[in-house]
Design an enzyme around this catalytic site. Structure first.
Site, PDB file in Angstrom:
ATOM      1  N   CYS A  60      46.227  39.642  27.581  1.00  0.00           N
ATOM      2  CA  CYS A  60      44.821  39.879  27.257  1.00  0.00           C
ATOM      3  C   CYS A  60      44.564  41.244  26.639  1.00  0.00           C
ATOM      4  O   CYS A  60      43.545  41.430  25.968  1.00  0.00           O
ATOM      5  CB  CYS A  60      43.971  39.710  28.510  1.00  0.00           C
ATOM      6  SG  CYS A  60      44.212  38.113  29.322  1.00  0.00           S
ATOM      7  N   ASN A  84      37.758  32.090  27.353  1.00  0.00           N
ATOM      8  CA  ASN A  84      38.707  33.193  27.414  1.00  0.00           C
ATOM      9  C   ASN A  84      39.881  32.875  26.492  1.00  0.00           C
ATOM     10  O   ASN A  84      40.679  31.979  26.782  1.00  0.00           O
ATOM     11  CB  ASN A  84      39.180  33.381  28.859  1.00  0.00           C
ATOM     12  CG  ASN A  84      40.212  34.480  29.018  1.00  0.00           C
ATOM     13  OD1 ASN A  84      40.778  34.977  28.048  1.00  0.00           O
ATOM     14  ND2 ASN A  84      40.476  34.867  30.261  1.00  0.00           N
ATOM     15  N   HIS A 119      37.418  42.628  27.159  1.00  0.00           N
ATOM     16  CA  HIS A 119      38.087  41.329  27.217  1.00  0.00           C
ATOM     17  C   HIS A 119      37.159  40.308  27.856  1.00  0.00           C
ATOM     18  O   HIS A 119      36.530  40.568  28.889  1.00  0.00           O
ATOM     19  CB  HIS A 119      39.377  41.455  28.025  1.00  0.00           C
ATOM     20  CG  HIS A 119      39.993  40.149  28.392  1.00  0.00           C
ATOM     21  ND1 HIS A 119      40.209  39.147  27.468  1.00  0.00           N
ATOM     22  CD2 HIS A 119      40.421  39.662  29.599  1.00  0.00           C
ATOM     23  CE1 HIS A 119      40.745  38.102  28.083  1.00  0.00           C
ATOM     24  NE2 HIS A 119      40.891  38.392  29.365  1.00  0.00           N
TER      25      HIS A 119
END
Length: 325
Positions: free
Chosen positions: A126, A281, A251
């Site tokens: 990420c 995500n 993020h």
């Protein structure tokens, strides 16, 4: 006696900047109700309350990481006004290539018609885009590349356990890209990065099932407890007060994490990226995808201070203030 090496000189530049951004989201929209119809044991309100997601995008069966990277990269080059002939370095941040070899970056360069650039992948999950962005900036800064294309692309729909409602509801597919070039003045603040390797296995691909898994509560506590100080340090090192930050692009892991970070950092005048609501995500791709969409929508003016904060698998993280293109 060995002769001394003749070292080719490289010319450093005063600074670097993001010249242009691009993004790509697959056309296949998967709503929470679609997941329920596929047999996932959940409900719309539970998903929205727990992670804040209303829908996510999943790639078509024949759509690859490199396909999505090509779309985002092409758009970024066009936005930057940079010819492929002037790109010397291609970096792809991804953790969802179907095999470890070959890398995505050389394939992407060939697709875009970039002739013989340096090309490699970065796998830091990420936070991967942040690591790749800084590698590109450093290469340009010291004269190893004139312009660098950085693309983060992920295809998590191929790694999902559809019986695990804690993970399959979260993840999506997509790509974001940035072109980094020289600048007369620095526009990248110092990066604040690090990792907590003792907790490396809290986010992982299961070795037995080859599907994504994570310890959601552990990651939630870590992110909400540890990342605000990293963001504040990034602002301090850049010499920017949090009140002067125009946009915050963390993020896109979980809407509750994002909101908690905003409260703890204190960003009274910043527009907040909440791309997770409609994109899910997308791991390394979340930051450039959200940033590109915000710039395209006119939510961030040119040369405005933007706080970027990547965190996740590893557990690795990176925070930085940059000026928007």
């Amino acid at each position: 006696m060995n002769a001394p090496l003749t070292l080719a000189s490289t010319e450093a530049v005063p600074g670097t900047r993001i010249l242009g951004l691009g993004h790509y989201r697959p056309s296949n929209v998967v709503t929470n109700l679609d997941l329920i119809a596929q047999g996932v044991d959940t409900d719309d309100e539970w998903i929205k309350t727990r992670v804040g997601i209303a829908e996510r995008r999943w790639a078509d069966a024949d759509e690859t990481v490199v396909d999505m990277a090509e779309q985002a990269g092409s758009k970024a080059l066009a936005a930057a006004g940079v010819s492929t002939a002037d790109v010397d370095l291609v970096i792809v941040a991804t953790c969802t290539m179907p095999t470890p070899v070959p890398a995505a970056a050389p394939q992407l360069a060939a697709r875009l018609g970039i002739d013989a650039p340096g090309a490699y992948d970065v796998n830091s999950g990420c936070s991967g885009f942040m690591y790749a962005l800084n590698a590109a900036s450093a290469a340009v800064r010291v004269g190893q590349a004139r312009n660098a294309l950085v693309v983060a692309a992920e295809r998590f729909s191929g790694w999902l356990d559809m019986t695990d409602r804690g993970t399959c509801i979260i993840l999506g597919d997509g790509a974001g890209a940035a072109v980094v070039g020289a600048s007369d003045t620095p526009t990248f603040g110092p990066v604040v990065w690090g990792s907590d390797g003792e907790q490396f296995d809290t986010v992982a691909i299961d070795e037995r099932t080859h599907t994504f898994r994570q310890e959601g509560q552990t990651v939630y506590r870590w992110a909400t407890g540890q990342m605000a100080p990293i963001a504040l340090e990034a602002c301090e090192r850049a010499g920017v007060d949090p009140a002067d930050i125009v946009a915050f692009v963390p993020h896109q892991a979980n809407l509750r994490i994002i909101d908690a970070l905003v409260r703890r950092i204190g960003l009274p005048n910043a527009v907040i990226a909440r791309d997770i609501i409609t994109s899910g995500n997308t791991s390394a791709a979340t930051i450039p995808l959200a940033l590109s969409r915000m710039v395209e929508a006119g939510e961030i003016p040119s040369a405005a201070p933007v706080l970027l904060l990547g965190f996740g698998s590893g557990l690795a993280y990176a925070g930085q203030v940059v000026l928007s293109p």
